[in-house]
Design a protein around this motif. Structure first.
Motif, PDB file in Angstrom:
ATOM      1  N   THR A  53      51.316  42.633  13.667  1.00 54.22           N
ATOM      2  CA  THR A  53      51.568  41.488  13.253  1.00 54.22           C
ATOM      3  C   THR A  53      49.668  41.674  14.148  1.00 54.22           C
ATOM      4  O   THR A  53      49.566  40.116  12.441  1.00 54.22           O
ATOM      5  CB  THR A  53      52.946  40.748  13.692  1.00 54.22           C
ATOM      6  N   ILE A  54      50.043  41.128  14.646  1.00 54.31           N
ATOM      7  CA  ILE A  54      49.193  40.734  15.905  1.00 54.31           C
ATOM      8  C   ILE A  54      47.683  41.050  14.961  1.00 54.31           C
ATOM      9  O   ILE A  54      46.993  40.233  14.797  1.00 54.31           O
ATOM     10  CB  ILE A  54      48.987  41.016  18.025  1.00 54.31           C
ATOM     11  N   LEU A  55      47.530  42.039  15.519  1.00 55.74           N
ATOM     12  CA  LEU A  55      46.144  42.569  14.144  1.00 55.74           C
ATOM     13  C   LEU A  55      46.244  41.973  12.556  1.00 55.74           C
ATOM     14  O   LEU A  55      44.705  41.839  12.484  1.00 55.74           O
ATOM     15  CB  LEU A  55      46.201  44.262  14.438  1.00 55.74           C
ATOM     16  N   ILE A  56      47.191  42.745  11.833  1.00 57.35           N
ATOM     17  CA  ILE A  56      47.290  41.640  10.678  1.00 57.35           C
ATOM     18  C   ILE A  56      46.460  40.607  10.881  1.00 57.35           C
ATOM     19  O   ILE A  56      46.073  39.944   9.585  1.00 57.35           O
ATOM     20  CB  ILE A  56      48.911  41.990   9.962  1.00 57.35           C
ATOM     21  N   SER A  57      47.251  39.807  11.366  1.00 56.93           N
ATOM     22  CA  SER A  57      46.902  38.015  11.794  1.00 56.93           C
ATOM     23  C   SER A  57      45.807  38.061  11.941  1.00 56.93           C
ATOM     24  O   SER A  57      44.730  37.020  11.415  1.00 56.93           O
ATOM     25  CB  SER A  57      47.959  37.245  13.028  1.00 56.93           C
ATOM     26  N   LEU A  58      44.871  39.286  12.936  1.00 59.53           N
ATOM     27  CA  LEU A  58      43.365  38.343  13.169  1.00 59.53           C
ATOM     28  C   LEU A  58      42.467  38.897  11.968  1.00 59.53           C
ATOM     29  O   LEU A  58      41.613  38.469  11.739  1.00 59.53           O
ATOM     30  CB  LEU A  58      43.249  39.361  14.578  1.00 59.53           C
ATOM     31  N   LEU A  59      43.249  39.849  11.145  1.00 59.01           N
ATOM     32  CA  LEU A  59      42.177  40.490  10.255  1.00 59.01           C
ATOM     33  C   LEU A  59      42.203  39.251   8.917  1.00 59.01           C
ATOM     34  O   LEU A  59      41.252  39.147   8.388  1.00 59.01           O
ATOM     35  CB  LEU A  59      43.151  41.909   9.614  1.00 59.01           C
ATOM     36  N   VAL A  60      43.485  38.765   8.786  1.00 50.09           N
ATOM     37  CA  VAL A  60      43.533  37.858   7.908  1.00 50.09           C
ATOM     38  C   VAL A  60      42.797  36.655   7.899  1.00 50.09           C
ATOM     39  O   VAL A  60      41.905  36.603   7.107  1.00 50.09           O
ATOM     40  CB  VAL A  60      44.726  37.469   7.895  1.00 50.09           C
ATOM     41  N   ILE A  61      42.731  36.212   9.524  1.00 48.42           N
ATOM     42  CA  ILE A  61      41.506  35.140  10.037  1.00 48.42           C
ATOM     43  C   ILE A  61      40.462  35.336  10.012  1.00 48.42           C
ATOM     44  O   ILE A  61      39.730  34.492   9.580  1.00 48.42           O
ATOM     45  CB  ILE A  61      41.875  34.834  11.270  1.00 48.42           C
TER      46      ILE A  61
ATOM     47  N   ILE B 122      44.597  45.948   6.224  1.00 49.75           N
ATOM     48  CA  ILE B 122      45.487  45.712   6.667  1.00 49.75           C
ATOM     49  C   ILE B 122      46.841  46.717   6.095  1.00 49.75           C
ATOM     50  O   ILE B 122      47.615  47.173   5.921  1.00 49.75           O
ATOM     51  CB  ILE B 122      45.976  44.763   6.067  1.00 49.75           C
ATOM     52  N   TYR B 123      45.932  47.420   4.498  1.00 47.03           N
ATOM     53  CA  TYR B 123      46.990  47.995   4.480  1.00 47.03           C
ATOM     54  C   TYR B 123      47.423  49.802   4.967  1.00 47.03           C
ATOM     55  O   TYR B 123      48.659  49.442   4.953  1.00 47.03           O
ATOM     56  CB  TYR B 123      46.490  48.925   2.314  1.00 47.03           C
ATOM     57  N   LEU B 124      46.252  50.139   5.709  1.00 47.60           N
ATOM     58  CA  LEU B 124      46.580  50.859   6.095  1.00 47.60           C
ATOM     59  C   LEU B 124      47.726  51.027   7.498  1.00 47.60           C
ATOM     60  O   LEU B 124      48.133  51.730   7.860  1.00 47.60           O
ATOM     61  CB  LEU B 124      45.028  51.187   6.935  1.00 47.60           C
ATOM     62  N   LEU B 125      47.084  49.505   8.492  1.00 45.91           N
ATOM     63  CA  LEU B 125      48.191  49.217   9.643  1.00 45.91           C
ATOM     64  C   LEU B 125      49.755  48.835   9.290  1.00 45.91           C
ATOM     65  O   LEU B 125      50.424  48.842  10.314  1.00 45.91           O
ATOM     66  CB  LEU B 125      47.559  48.310   9.348  1.00 45.91           C
ATOM     67  N   LEU B 126      49.721  48.541   7.902  1.00 46.04           N
ATOM     68  CA  LEU B 126      51.512  48.624   7.059  1.00 46.04           C
ATOM     69  C   LEU B 126      51.997  49.967   7.054  1.00 46.04           C
ATOM     70  O   LEU B 126      52.888  49.726   7.390  1.00 46.04           O
ATOM     71  CB  LEU B 126      51.626  47.948   6.493  1.00 46.04           C
TER      72      LEU B 126
ATOM     73  N   SER C 207      46.817  56.232  10.314  1.00 42.88           N
ATOM     74  CA  SER C 207      46.306  54.763   9.783  1.00 42.88           C
ATOM     75  C   SER C 207      45.482  54.908  10.537  1.00 42.88           C
ATOM     76  O   SER C 207      43.950  53.747  10.069  1.00 42.88           O
ATOM     77  CB  SER C 207      47.414  54.186   8.910  1.00 42.88           C
ATOM     78  N   ASN C 208      46.060  54.582  12.486  1.00 41.87           N
ATOM     79  CA  ASN C 208      45.055  53.478  13.119  1.00 41.87           C
ATOM     80  C   ASN C 208      44.066  53.968  12.764  1.00 41.87           C
ATOM     81  O   ASN C 208      42.844  53.660  13.387  1.00 41.87           O
ATOM     82  CB  ASN C 208      46.359  53.211  14.096  1.00 41.87           C
ATOM     83  N   PHE C 209      43.998  55.635  13.207  1.00 46.95           N
ATOM     84  CA  PHE C 209      42.714  56.226  13.362  1.00 46.95           C
ATOM     85  C   PHE C 209      41.292  55.746  12.312  1.00 46.95           C
ATOM     86  O   PHE C 209      40.255  55.986  12.341  1.00 46.95           O
ATOM     87  CB  PHE C 209      42.460  57.446  13.683  1.00 46.95           C
ATOM     88  N   PHE C 210      42.426  56.010  10.761  1.00 48.39           N
ATOM     89  CA  PHE C 210      41.242  55.805  10.034  1.00 48.39           C
ATOM     90  C   PHE C 210      41.268  54.053   9.792  1.00 48.39           C
ATOM     91  O   PHE C 210      39.584  53.869   9.413  1.00 48.39           O
ATOM     92  CB  PHE C 210      42.068  56.042   8.765  1.00 48.39           C
ATOM     93  N   THR C 211      41.733  53.343  10.256  1.00 43.40           N
ATOM     94  CA  THR C 211      41.345  51.627  10.601  1.00 43.40           C
ATOM     95  C   THR C 211      40.322  51.777  11.950  1.00 43.40           C
ATOM     96  O   THR C 211      39.056  50.971  11.143  1.00 43.40           O
ATOM     97  CB  THR C 211      42.294  50.513  11.173  1.00 43.40           C
ATOM     98  N   LEU C 212      40.540  52.148  12.760  1.00 45.85           N
ATOM     99  CA  LEU C 212      39.357  51.782  14.057  1.00 45.85           C
ATOM    100  C   LEU C 212      37.557  52.793  12.719  1.00 45.85           C
ATOM    101  O   LEU C 212      37.056  51.776  13.499  1.00 45.85           O
ATOM    102  CB  LEU C 212      40.018  52.989  14.994  1.00 45.85           C
ATOM    103  N   ASN C 213      37.943  53.995  12.402  1.00 49.03           N
ATOM    104  CA  ASN C 213      36.628  54.221  12.058  1.00 49.03           C
ATOM    105  C   ASN C 213      36.053  53.274  11.028  1.00 49.03           C
ATOM    106  O   ASN C 213      34.746  53.384  10.993  1.00 49.03           O
ATOM    107  CB  ASN C 213      36.787  55.308  12.194  1.00 49.03           C
ATOM    108  N   ILE C 214      36.679  52.414  10.461  1.00 51.77           N
ATOM    109  CA  ILE C 214      36.682  51.725   9.371  1.00 51.77           C
ATOM    110  C   ILE C 214      35.533  50.663   9.631  1.00 51.77           C
ATOM    111  O   ILE C 214      34.807  50.072   8.974  1.00 51.77           O
ATOM    112  CB  ILE C 214      37.647  51.188   7.661  1.00 51.77           C
TER     113      ILE C 214
END
Length: 309
Positions: free
Chosen positions: A230-238, A271-275, A281-288
């Motif tokens: 939730t913290i990560l998704i909130s940061l991405l929304v910000i 956000i989709y990957l984190l969900l 999915s976390n690994f893909f998010t990191l590299n993206i």
């Protein structure tokens, strides 16, 4: 033993010796985070010339030895910081980064410490020759580099904020040097801060159990997985909100406009990957996110070239 056997053994000895020296060299580069330092140097030059110093001609910039001296000091400090960080994280890296640790094992730790001291002293020496203010700037930078590796990297939230702040510290120095204070630069700095913060937290999710074992208190291993997500998704929304602000309120144009517009879609993908809440999915998010930071540097370069022409 005949001459052919002696020749073969001699060649074998030479090849092993060269391989050992090469392994030492690669081990030092990895230990000093050389490739990270190279990327930051490239980013520093691009941002300095095309963002902070837009009025100066390329010729004047090339012969501005004070600026090159500051960037040189920055590179040495980053290399020194990488060395001291791997010195304190050695046990953790044995588990998280076994290949790199194996390569680094070709060099004794005392030589890394010698290199750390040497790089730090040279950096401060050059900074002193530039000016006392620059010397103080890098003295503070080096102190917090050491403090982060020694203590702050194990403290909840402070570890992430300090890491990102230290990454952006040289850029802040250049902004102050050129007195480039504007709404656009401020919002870009906030955008980059949020992206790097997300990268650091996502990275912590991939080393969650190892961090807990070795006493590193991070957001993923302190809070429940759902809370950390939730913290990560909130940061991405910000971050998306900051992107919208940059696009609509700062008059950004050219490649940078496309970059921030594209960032909105990148954030949605992340956000989709984190969900999905999986390690993959976390690994893909990191590299993206890492790739998007690099794309930003290239976009700034292309935008600057277009503007100069």
């Amino acid at each position: 033993m005949n001459s052919e056997e002696e020749t073969f053994q001699s060649k074998n000895f030479v090849s092993k010796s060269l391989l050992y020296r090469f392994s030492q060299f690669v081990g030092f580069l990895l230990g000093a985070r050389f490739f990270v330092a190279a990327l930051l140097t490239f980013a520093l030059y691009v941002s300095t010339f095309f963002l902070f110093n837009q009025d100066e001609s390329f010729r004047n910039f090339v012969f501005d030895f004070k600026v090159h001296g500051i960037i040189f000091c920055t590179v040495l400090t980053i290399l020194a910081g990488g060395i001291i960080n791997q010195f304190y994280d050695l046990e953790k890296d044995h588990v998280v980064k076994p290949f790199r640790t194996r390569v680094q094992s070709f060099i004794k730790q005392k030589y890394f410490l010698y290199a750390y001291l040497g790089l730090s002293v040279i950096s401060l020496g050059v900074a002193w020759m530039i000016s006392r203010n620059v010397f103080v700037f890098f003295l503070v930078y080096q102190f917090f580099m050491w403090l982060y590796s020694h203590k702050l990297s194990r403290m909840l939230i402070i570890n992430n904020l300090t890491f990102v702040s230290l990454t952006l510290y040289p850029f802040f120095g250049m902004m102050v040097y050129y007195e480039t204070f504007s709404k656009k630069v401020f919002l870009m700095a906030v955008f980059l801060f949020l992206i790097l913060l997300c990268i650091d937290i996502v990275k912590d999710t991939l080393t969650k159990s190892v961090d807990k074992t070795f006493g590193y208190t991070t957001i993923p291993n302190y809070f429940k997985s759902k809370t950390a997500r939730t913290i990560l998704i909130s940061l991405l929304v910000i971050t998306m909100a900051v992107c919208m602000k940059i696009i609509t309120k700062t008059g950004v144009a050219g490649f940078m406009a496309y970059y921030f517009a594209g960032a909105l879609f990148v954030m949605i993908i992340c956000i989709y990957l984190l969900l999905n809440a999986s390690r993959r999915s976390n690994f893909f998010t990191l590299n993206i996110l890492r790739f998007w930071v690099f794309v930003g540097i290239v976009a700034m370069l292309l935008n600057g070239i277009e503007h100069k022409l």
